[in-house]
Design an enzyme around this catalytic site. Structure first.
Site, PDB file in Angstrom:
ATOM      1  N   SER A  26       0.809  -1.209   0.000  1.00 49.11           N
ATOM      2  CA  SER A  26       0.000   0.000   0.000  1.00 49.11           C
ATOM      3  C   SER A  26       0.852   1.273   0.000  1.00 49.11           C
ATOM      4  CB  SER A  26      -0.895   0.012   1.241  1.00 49.11           C
ATOM      5  OG  SER A  26      -1.663   1.200   1.268  1.00 49.11           O
ATOM      6  N   ASN A  74       9.112   8.342   5.282  1.00 49.11           N
ATOM      7  CA  ASN A  74       8.067   9.079   4.579  1.00 49.11           C
ATOM      8  C   ASN A  74       7.059   9.590   5.584  1.00 49.11           C
ATOM      9  OD1 ASN A  74       5.140   7.898   4.249  1.00 49.11           O
ATOM     10  ND2 ASN A  74       6.509   6.127   4.382  1.00 49.11           N
ATOM     11  N   ILE A  76       3.876  11.093   4.298  1.00 48.02           N
ATOM     12  CA  ILE A  76       2.954  11.552   3.259  1.00 48.02           C
ATOM     13  C   ILE A  76       1.689  12.105   3.929  1.00 48.02           C
ATOM     14  CG2 ILE A  76       1.677  10.864   1.178  1.00 48.02           C
ATOM     15  CD1 ILE A  76       4.790  10.544   0.990  1.00 48.02           C
ATOM     16  N   CYS A 135      -0.564   3.617  10.635  1.00 41.41           N
ATOM     17  CA  CYS A 135       0.119   4.708   9.942  1.00 41.41           C
ATOM     18  C   CYS A 135       0.727   5.666  10.958  1.00 41.41           C
ATOM     19  CB  CYS A 135      -0.821   5.489   9.037  1.00 41.41           C
ATOM     20  SG  CYS A 135       0.052   6.829   8.207  1.00 41.41           S
ATOM     21  N   LYS A 171      -3.333  -4.664   9.149  1.00 40.69           N
ATOM     22  CA  LYS A 171      -1.914  -4.311   8.984  1.00 40.69           C
ATOM     23  C   LYS A 171      -1.356  -3.772  10.290  1.00 40.69           C
ATOM     24  CE  LYS A 171       1.243  -2.019   5.828  1.00 40.69           C
ATOM     25  NZ  LYS A 171       1.344  -1.270   4.566  1.00 40.69           N
TER      26      LYS A 171
HETATM   27  C1  LIG Z   1       5.919   6.527   0.432  1.00 44.08           C
HETATM   28  C2  LIG Z   1       5.204   5.459   1.216  1.00 44.08           C
HETATM   29  C3  LIG Z   1       3.828   5.546   1.381  1.00 44.08           C
HETATM   30  C4  LIG Z   1       3.137   4.588   2.119  1.00 44.08           C
HETATM   31  N1  LIG Z   1       1.784   4.679   2.248  1.00 44.08           N
HETATM   32  C5  LIG Z   1       1.100   3.727   2.938  1.00 44.08           C
HETATM   33  C6  LIG Z   1      -0.318   3.787   3.048  1.00 44.08           C
HETATM   34  O1  LIG Z   1      -0.988   4.659   2.511  1.00 44.08           O
HETATM   35  N2  LIG Z   1      -0.953   2.812   3.776  1.00 44.08           N
HETATM   36  C7  LIG Z   1      -0.260   1.790   4.373  1.00 44.08           C
HETATM   37  O2  LIG Z   1      -0.878   0.928   5.005  1.00 44.08           O
HETATM   38  N3  LIG Z   1       1.079   1.696   4.264  1.00 44.08           N
HETATM   39  C8  LIG Z   1       1.777   2.640   3.568  1.00 44.08           C
HETATM   40  N4  LIG Z   1       3.157   2.539   3.450  1.00 44.08           N
HETATM   41  C9  LIG Z   1       3.857   1.432   4.104  1.00 44.08           C
HETATM   42  C10 LIG Z   1       4.149   0.293   3.125  1.00 44.08           C
HETATM   43  O3  LIG Z   1       2.973  -0.265   2.609  1.00 44.08           O
HETATM   44  C11 LIG Z   1       4.985  -0.791   3.810  1.00 44.08           C
HETATM   45  O4  LIG Z   1       4.258  -1.328   4.885  1.00 44.08           O
HETATM   46  C12 LIG Z   1       6.330  -0.291   4.336  1.00 44.08           C
HETATM   47  O5  LIG Z   1       6.852   0.679   3.488  1.00 44.08           O
HETATM   48  C13 LIG Z   1       7.351  -1.413   4.500  1.00 44.08           C
HETATM   49  O6  LIG Z   1       7.634  -2.051   3.264  1.00 44.08           O
HETATM   50  P1  LIG Z   1       8.875  -1.648   2.295  1.00 44.08           P
HETATM   51  O7  LIG Z   1      10.080  -1.598   3.146  1.00 44.08           O
HETATM   52  O8  LIG Z   1       8.892  -2.739   1.256  1.00 44.08           O
HETATM   53  O9  LIG Z   1       8.531  -0.334   1.717  1.00 44.08           O
HETATM   54  C14 LIG Z   1       3.855   3.505   2.709  1.00 44.08           C
HETATM   55  C15 LIG Z   1       5.240   3.434   2.532  1.00 44.08           C
HETATM   56  C16 LIG Z   1       5.923   4.374   1.801  1.00 44.08           C
HETATM   57  C17 LIG Z   1       7.402   4.252   1.630  1.00 44.08           C
END
Ligand SMILES: Cc1cc2nc3c(=O)[nH]c(=O)nc-3n(C[C@H](O)[C@H](O)[C@H](O)COP(=O)(O)O)c2cc1C
Ligand SMILES: Cc1cc2nc3c(=O)[nH]c(=O)nc-3n(C[C@H](O)[C@H](O)[C@H](O)COP(=O)(O)OP(=O)(O)OC[C@H]3O[C@@H](n4cnc5c(N)ncnc54)[C@H](O)[C@@H]3O)c2cc1C
Ligand code: FES
Lengths: 312, 354
Positions: A26, A74, A76, A135, A171
């Protein structure tokens, strides 16, 4: 010439058969076909949308991200188009995708989550929901739900009712005293999958100005830096909660390569999601699918399910 | 503005990498095959995301002392860069990447040499557009804002021969002008001073904070002065294109608004994906007919924006009231690429002026 051995990398995910175990995470791949220029999105095992909230959200001011060693923060702030525009503009795109799509839902109050899920649960195009109670970047809701088992129960059971027969994954936030307590609360309240992990709250300071780099001051750490912790937490929840309950785990956090993904599967995840890595290599997820298949051939794994939780 | 649909990940070969002066370097690149076709369509103002995560650091004594700590950081994300020049041929497209060495990624770029390859994601974003009926195009450059403006200058000369083009270029000092040439002691007037532009037949005026080349002061002050001197000049027939640090863009936008001149600004934000999926590159924009603002995405809706729509950070009023140096120091202005340099120049300049 040796015949290419058949391997079955499909997985059962809460009763749904997925062609392979690889999802997009996500917030890292848009709402639907945004990455279509770079990969065949329909090859994915599953697609998870950016968090949707009842009302549109503007998000936080810039700077919203900063790079760290082997990761990024991040903040956001759940910027998204809101339920109404999601239904009008994004749902038709999702309806044309053949991959199972999961809508990630966030909110400030339980009623907000329920309203979003109620509206979407009857949509044929949607396979299920991922409940974002983790989040770190919003003032209200978000992670505050995910830290307290009682609140996790309350929100999960409310959303469970609204979700009808759709898959509901919760989550989880990684930085809690005992993640198994939270996982158990979600499962007891009706979650039929668990996604872990979301990001870690973190900070980067500009030493010239002595101010945090991010306008939001803190942000969520993701990327390779978090992977070993994520693997550990997946294994812990698999052993202490998910295995007994027969609930699949969607493992994520720092996955860049097929080898990373396979670690999560061995630790106990039934499926994995690719987040930050897609920013660097937009077709990371499909490369990982190919790599998992090659691994299975190499190691004589006839069915991917045999790999899940196979940690010695 | 122009949006290119054929974006992708392409590998280019480095044909040269050399230092222009101080922290400025330039890389010549060559794309072949699908990359050549994709980048043949590159529009000035568009950008690429380059992956430097596989590159090592140069020897420590080759890294400026003030960058040694910062450059230790490992690279994860791609970095956004414009191209200063793109030339499409029948089966190869060449491009020039002009860069300033200021952190871990750009330090690593200096290690590249002929024959090395680099991965580019692009072409990305929306470039500059040329509205009909413009007889005068004013190019405004602040420091590292030079690359997309140089690319645009070439296009204007090739495709809009009826348009008169004049460049206004600002930097901290003569040494900090990201162009090849000898600029010390250059006069204030508009003339063929900058070789890269003079070759295209474009005259320019230079402004430096310390007066070491051209006008002493901000480039926007020099532009305003020039506009005041013009007779038979029509605002409707004029367009301003600007790229540089955000306070300079804010000042340019204000000047354009006061004089009713169309103005396009190329914005910079920290980017993760560059393709509109991570939402990290928010640019606050006005909503027409309301007091509300929305965040647009620099990588997807920009990086080139109509200057009237952007809410600049810091707001120009703040900068004017408290002065740029204080605005930055007190956190009223957020970091831009040139921040430290502007700050230094301004502190220096303000002391001298007062
Ligand atoms: C730029 C960005 C935006 C994200 N937005 C969301 C979000 O809207 N909802 C959510 O549940 N997780 C969000 N995440 C978390 C990711 O889904 C994930 O759980 C987290 O980044 C760990 O995985 P990764 O290391 O592969 O990025 C976001 C992560 C990043 C980097
Ligand atoms: C669309 C676009 C086009 C660009 N074109 C060029 C170009 O042609 N040539 C060039 O030299 N640079 C260009 N830049 C800036 C370039 O991306 C950064 O200088 C580069 O990412 C620095 O990486 P680094 O690891 O060396 O330094 P970092 O450590 O990442 O950055 C060093 C300093 O720059 C600041 N910074 C980094 N990225 C940004 C950003 N995107 N916006 C504002 N401040 C930032 C940081 O706060 C820090 O103070 C462009 C940026 C954008 C968004
Ligand atoms: S950089 Fe990811 S949305 Fe703009």
């Amino acid at each position: 010439m040796a015949k290419k051995r058949e391997v079955d990398i499909s997985v059962d995910f809460a009763g749904r058969r997925l062609a392979n175990p690889v999802f997009t995470a996500s917030g890292t791949c848009g709402y639907g076909d945004e990455l279509a220029d770079f990969m065949d999105v329909n090859r994915l095992g599953g697609f998870i949308t950016k968090s949707i909230t009842l009302q549109p959200r503007k998000g936080n001011p810039a700077p919203r991200i900063v790079e760290t060693d082997a990761g990024m923060l991040n903040a956001i702030g759940l910027a998204n188009v809101g339920l109404e525009r999601f239904v009008a503009e994004k749902l038709p795109v999702i309806a044309r995708m053949s991959v199972p799509v999961f809508v990630n839902v966030a909110g400030e109050r339980i009623d907000d989550y329920v309203a979003v899920v109620e509206r979407l649960a009857s949509e044929k195009a949607i396979a299920g929901f991922e409940l974002n109670i983790s989040c770190p970047n919003v003032a209200k809701g978000g992670i505050s739900f995910g830290r307290d088992p009682e609140q996790v129960k309350e929100i999960t059971s409310a959303v469970r009712k609204a979700a009808g027969d759709r898959i509901l994954s919760v989550k989880l936030a990684p930085a809690v005293t005992d993640i198994s307590v939270i996982a158990r609360a979600a499962v007891e309240a009706g979650a039929n999958a668990l996604s872990l992990i979301n990001t870690f709250t973190a900070m980067v300071i500009d030493i010239e100005t002595r101010r945090p780099v991010l306008a939001n001051r803190t942000g969520g750490l993701s990327g390779p830096a978090v992977k070993p912790i994520a693997v550990y937490l997946v294994n812990k929840v698999y052993n202490e909660v998910a295995k007994k309950a027969g609930i699949p785990i969607l493992g994520l956090g720092g996955i860049r390569t097929a080898s990373d993904a396979i670690e999560f599967l061995i630790a106990g995840a039934s499926a994995v999601a690719v987040g930050t890595a897609s920013f660097i290599q937009p077709d990371s997820a499909v490369r990982i699918i190919d790599g998992i298949e090659a691994y299975c051939v190499r190691h004589n794994v006839a069915r991917l399910a045999d790999l899940v939780g196979s940690l010695a | 503005m122009v949006n290119n649909k054929s974006k992708g990940v392409f590998t280019a070969t480095v044909t040269s990498n050399r230092r222009i002066r101080e922290c400025f370097w330039t890389i010549d690149l060559e794309f072949t095959g699908a990359g050549a076709a994709a980048f043949a369509e590159f529009q000035p103002g568009q950008f690429v995301q380059v992956d430097v995560s596989h590159l090592g650091l140069p020897a420590e004594d080759l890294i400026a002392p003030d960058l040694r700590d910062a450059s230790r950081r490992n690279i994860l994300l791609r970095r956004p860069f414009s191209f200063a020049d793109v030339t499409a041929g029948p089966d190869r497209t060449t491009a020039e990447l002009l860069y300033c060495v200021l952190g871990p990624a750009s330090v690593r770029l200096t290690t590249l040499s002929r024959g090395d390859s680099l991965s580019f994601l692009g072409p990305l974003g929306n470039g500059f557009s040329v509205p009909p009926g413009k007889r005068l195009a004013l190019l405004v450059v602040g420091g590292m804002g030079a690359p997309p403006i140089r690319c645009l200058a070439k296009l204007l000369k090739a495709e809009y021969p009826g348009t008169n083009v004049i460049a206004f270029i600002g930097a901290k000092t003569a040494q900090a002008l990201p162009f090849e040439g000898q600029f010390e002691e250059m006069p204030e007037r508009v003339d063929s001073f900058v070789p890269a532009l003079a070759r295209l037949g474009i005259p320019s005026a230079v402004a430096t904070d310390d007066g070491s080349a051209g006008y002493r002061g901000f480039v926007t002050e020099r532009l305003a002065q020039w506009l005041d001197e013009q007779r038979n000049w029509s605002a409707e027939g004029t367009v301003i294109y600007a790229c540089g640090p955000e306070p300079m863009l804010a000042a340019t936008a204000k000047l354009a608004a006061q004089r009713n001149i169309d103005c396009q600004v190329s914005m910079e934000r920290r980017m993760a994906c560059g393709i509109g999926v991570c939402q990290s590159c928010a640019v606050e924009c006005r909503v027409e007919g309301s007091n509300e603002t929305v965040y647009k995405l620099c990588c997807q809706d920009g990086p080139v924006f109509d200057s009237r729509t952007v809410v600049f950070d810091p707001p120009i009023q703040v900068v004017e009231e408290v002065g740029l140096a204080r605005a930055i120091k007190e956190g009223l202005a957020s970091p831009t690429v040139d921040e430290a340099r502007i700050l230094e120049a301004l502190e220096h300049g303000e002391e001298e002026r007062s």
